[in-house]
Design a protein around this motif. Structure first.
Motif, PDB file in Angstrom:
ATOM      1  N   GLY A  92      11.518  -4.611  -5.430  1.00  0.00           N
ATOM      2  CA  GLY A  92      11.041  -4.040  -6.688  1.00  0.00           C
ATOM      3  C   GLY A  92       9.514  -3.977  -6.770  1.00  0.00           C
ATOM      4  O   GLY A  92       8.974  -3.471  -7.767  1.00  0.00           O
ATOM      5  N   LEU A  93       8.813  -4.467  -5.759  1.00  0.00           N
ATOM      6  CA  LEU A  93       7.345  -4.432  -5.801  1.00  0.00           C
ATOM      7  C   LEU A  93       6.850  -2.987  -5.745  1.00  0.00           C
ATOM      8  O   LEU A  93       7.477  -2.134  -5.105  1.00  0.00           O
ATOM      9  N   THR A 105       0.826  -1.217   0.000  1.00  0.00           N
ATOM     10  CA  THR A 105       0.000   0.000   0.000  1.00  0.00           C
ATOM     11  C   THR A 105       0.859   1.265   0.000  1.00  0.00           C
ATOM     12  O   THR A 105       0.361   2.364  -0.209  1.00  0.00           O
ATOM     13  N   GLY A 106       2.142   1.095   0.274  1.00  0.00           N
ATOM     14  CA  GLY A 106       3.037   2.258   0.270  1.00  0.00           C
ATOM     15  C   GLY A 106       4.458   1.803  -0.011  1.00  0.00           C
ATOM     16  O   GLY A 106       4.841   0.684   0.341  1.00  0.00           O
ATOM     17  N   ARG A 107       5.216   2.665  -0.674  1.00  0.00           N
ATOM     18  CA  ARG A 107       6.592   2.300  -1.000  1.00  0.00           C
ATOM     19  C   ARG A 107       7.451   3.547  -0.904  1.00  0.00           C
ATOM     20  O   ARG A 107       7.141   4.585  -1.486  1.00  0.00           O
ATOM     21  N   HIS A 108       8.531   3.459  -0.134  1.00  0.00           N
ATOM     22  CA  HIS A 108       9.436   4.602  -0.010  1.00  0.00           C
ATOM     23  C   HIS A 108      10.855   4.152  -0.312  1.00  0.00           C
ATOM     24  O   HIS A 108      11.352   3.191   0.272  1.00  0.00           O
ATOM     25  N   GLN A 109      11.484   4.846  -1.235  1.00  0.00           N
ATOM     26  CA  GLN A 109      12.867   4.516  -1.580  1.00  0.00           C
ATOM     27  C   GLN A 109      13.784   5.126  -0.520  1.00  0.00           C
ATOM     28  O   GLN A 109      13.956   6.334  -0.455  1.00  0.00           O
ATOM     29  N   GLU A 110      14.354   4.269   0.349  1.00  0.00           N
ATOM     30  CA  GLU A 110      15.203   4.772   1.441  1.00  0.00           C
ATOM     31  C   GLU A 110      16.590   5.137   0.936  1.00  0.00           C
ATOM     32  O   GLU A 110      17.109   6.211   1.208  1.00  0.00           O
ATOM     33  N   LEU A 111      17.204   4.178   0.241  1.00  0.00           N
ATOM     34  CA  LEU A 111      18.564   4.322  -0.267  1.00  0.00           C
ATOM     35  C   LEU A 111      18.580   3.775  -1.679  1.00  0.00           C
ATOM     36  O   LEU A 111      17.587   3.214  -2.145  1.00  0.00           O
ATOM     37  N   VAL A 157      14.379  -0.221   0.032  1.00  0.00           N
ATOM     38  CA  VAL A 157      13.048   0.400   0.078  1.00  0.00           C
ATOM     39  C   VAL A 157      12.341   0.017   1.379  1.00  0.00           C
ATOM     40  O   VAL A 157      12.646  -1.013   1.977  1.00  0.00           O
ATOM     41  N   THR A 158      11.406   0.861   1.778  1.00  0.00           N
ATOM     42  CA  THR A 158      10.513   0.509   2.875  1.00  0.00           C
ATOM     43  C   THR A 158       9.124   0.324   2.280  1.00  0.00           C
ATOM     44  O   THR A 158       8.620   1.213   1.580  1.00  0.00           O
TER      45      THR A 158
END
Ligand SMILES: Cc1cc2nc3c(=O)[nH]c(=O)nc-3n(C[C@H](O)[C@H](O)[C@H](O)COP(=O)(O)OP(=O)(O)OC[C@H]3O[C@@H](n4cnc5c(N)ncnc54)[C@H](O)[C@@H]3O)c2cc1C
Ligand code: FES
Lengths: 284, 164
Positions: free
Chosen positions: A92-93, A22-28, A32-33
């Motif tokens: 990669g999701l 439901t959410g994806r954040h590129q950390e580095l 990803v988170t």
């Protein structure tokens, strides 16, 4: 009777549940988170330090720590670094994609041990992910703790996950802490050196009134344990989270066996005096 | 009237010399002086004679290298309660790195020749000084090794890069 033999398999976490991103954040650059909720029913509840087996049919299944808050009952949050086939596929999701989830598994951080004492959290690299739920817990239980301190070491300024949140935490008056990087770059004005340097400098913490929880690569944890011991910490007040390859996560297959312990079932969180001699062993 | 503290008494309050024999600290005080560095000022420069090292009282210091044609590379930062400089201990007594103030820095400076002469003249004192400094040098060596180990590198050097 061992826990693993007391109940049928479907109650033990062998049967995966379908989750949706439901959410994806590129950390580095490679990390990803993801935030995920089950397609049916509520998200699992968990304790700080626990992990799940995240799986993609036809690709594989890997253990990943839960990096979100144990307090809010929100989506399941996990931070994945793409190092190989399975982790790269999961990282990669995108939002709306589905995956399989088993868990939560493992012995959690013994956060209640810190009640009435000072909680010292030391993390290195992506070891910040498994200790992040401790920070959420500590801030929600701040009044029950004498103090909360986070010491974090990263490879360099570009390798710090949860950057804005971390800086917010360290700037707040509810906890103290420091960041240090092994490698300097132009935009970094903070300390440079290994994370053990921070332990030496934070001489105000009374080891007798402190519980230390440490997570990072095992070599880093060994150096940190030695630095804590040099500061007067007893092994029985230091906890670590160990990583070993896993398959079942249920204490059945022996993949994660380390001497007499199964990391998936008896850990991943261990008290140092219980695993001191095992920390130098590679997988069996 | 309150007597001003001797340099030896001031040194005894610095973490490096806590628990050091008071007589030895007083003796060492004869080689010490007070110093102040403004932001960006150098405590010493690489390749210059290692004449004076410093015990930091306040402020932070960067040990760094001037990479010709590139920006400065900070190898390590040093903070209050720590010591800047070890090259004064052994020949050729030349600094290997630059030490630059990252803000306002106050420090005790110890004249290295004066200290070495005292160590030579009084081996008991010299032994005590070296016992105090050797762990600091060992600590620095360990820190450097830890940095070299690159502990947080991804298992595969450049892990898969992901598209945001
Ligand atoms: C309890 C536990 C919690 C974990 N939590 C997280 C987490 O929060 N986030 C995260 O990104 N990863 C976490 N991991 C590590 C993750 O499980 C591995 O990165 C993953 O299994 C790699 O699988 P793969 O198929 O992608 O790569 P593989 O092809 O299996 O391996 C690729 C490379 O990574 C190395 N590797 C594999 N597993 C590990 C490991 N555990 N530690 C160090 N190197 C390894 C291999 O040696 C190989 O060089 C955790 C592991 C455990 C046991
Ligand atoms: S992963 Fe199977 S026993 Fe631990």
């Amino acid at each position: 009777m061992p826990r693993s033999m007391a109940a049928p398999v479907w109650e033990l976490g062998m049967e995966p549940v379908v989750y949706q991103v439901t959410g994806r954040h590129q950390e580095l650059v490679d990390t990803v988170t993801l935030q995920m909720t089950p397609v049916d029913g509520p998200a699992m509840s968990f304790l700080p330090g626990q992990f799940t087996m995240m799986g993609l049919p036809g690709i594989g299944e890997i253990p990943v720590s839960i990096s979100g808050s144990p307090n809010d009952g929100g989506p399941l949050t996990q931070t994945i670094r793409a190092v190989g086939k399975v982790s790269a596929a999961i990282a990669g999701l995108g939002v709306g994609d589905r995956l399989l989830m088993r868990g939560p598994f493992g012995e959690p951080w013994p956060v209640e041990e810190a009640v009435g004492r000072h909680l010292l959290i030391i993390a290195g690299g992506l070891g910040l992910a498994p200790v992040r739920p401790i920070v959420y817990w500590a801030l929600a239980n701040r009044g029950r703790l004498a103090g909360v301190e986070l010491l974090y070491g990263a490879r360099g300024p570009d390798y710090i996950p949860y950057g804005a949140q971390l800086l917010g935490w360290l700037a707040s008056d509810r906890m103290t802490g420091s960041l240090i990087v092994d490698r300097h770059s132009d935009e970094w004005a903070g300390p440079v050196g290994p994370v053990t340097e921070l332990i030496g400098r934070h001489a105000t913490v009374d080891p007798a009134k402190t519980v230390a929880m440490v997570c990072g690569p095992e070599i880093m944890m060994r150096f940190v344990i030695q630095a804590l011991e040099a500061r007067g910490f007893a092994d029985s007040d230091i906890w670590v989270s160990m990583e070993r390859n896993m398959k079942c996560a249920l204490g059945w297959c022996g993949h994660c066996q380390l001497g007499p312990v199964f990391v998936c079932r008896d850990g991943p969180v261990f008290r140092v005096d219980h695993v001191r001699n095992l920390m130098t062993q590679s997988e069996l | 009237m309150v007597q001003p503290k001797t340099m030896g008494a001031l040194l005894a309050e610095h973490p490096i010399f806590q628990g050091f024999d008071p007589e030895a600290t007083e003796f060492l005080g004869g080689c010490a002086s007070n110093h102040h560095f403004a932001f960006d000022e150098f405590l010493f420069r690489a390749d210059q004679p290692a004449e004076r090292f410093y015990l930091i009282r306040t402020g932070d210091v960067a040990l760094e290298l001037d990479m010709t044609g590139r920006k400065r590379l900070v190898i390590h930062t040093i903070h209050p309660g720590q010591i800047v400089g070890a090259s004064w201990l052994l020949p050729p007594y030349r600094w290997r790195f630059d030490a630059r103030a990252l803000g306002d820095v106050r420090a005790f400076g110890i004249d290295a020749t004066c200290l070495r002469n005292k160590c030579d003249a009084n081996p008991d004192f010299g032994y005590a000084v070296f016992k105090r400094f050797l762990p600091l040098v060992a600590e620095r060596l360990l820190a450097t090794r830890m940095q070299l180990l690159d502990l947080y590198a991804p298992p595969v050097e450049v892990g898969a890069k992901l598209q945001a």
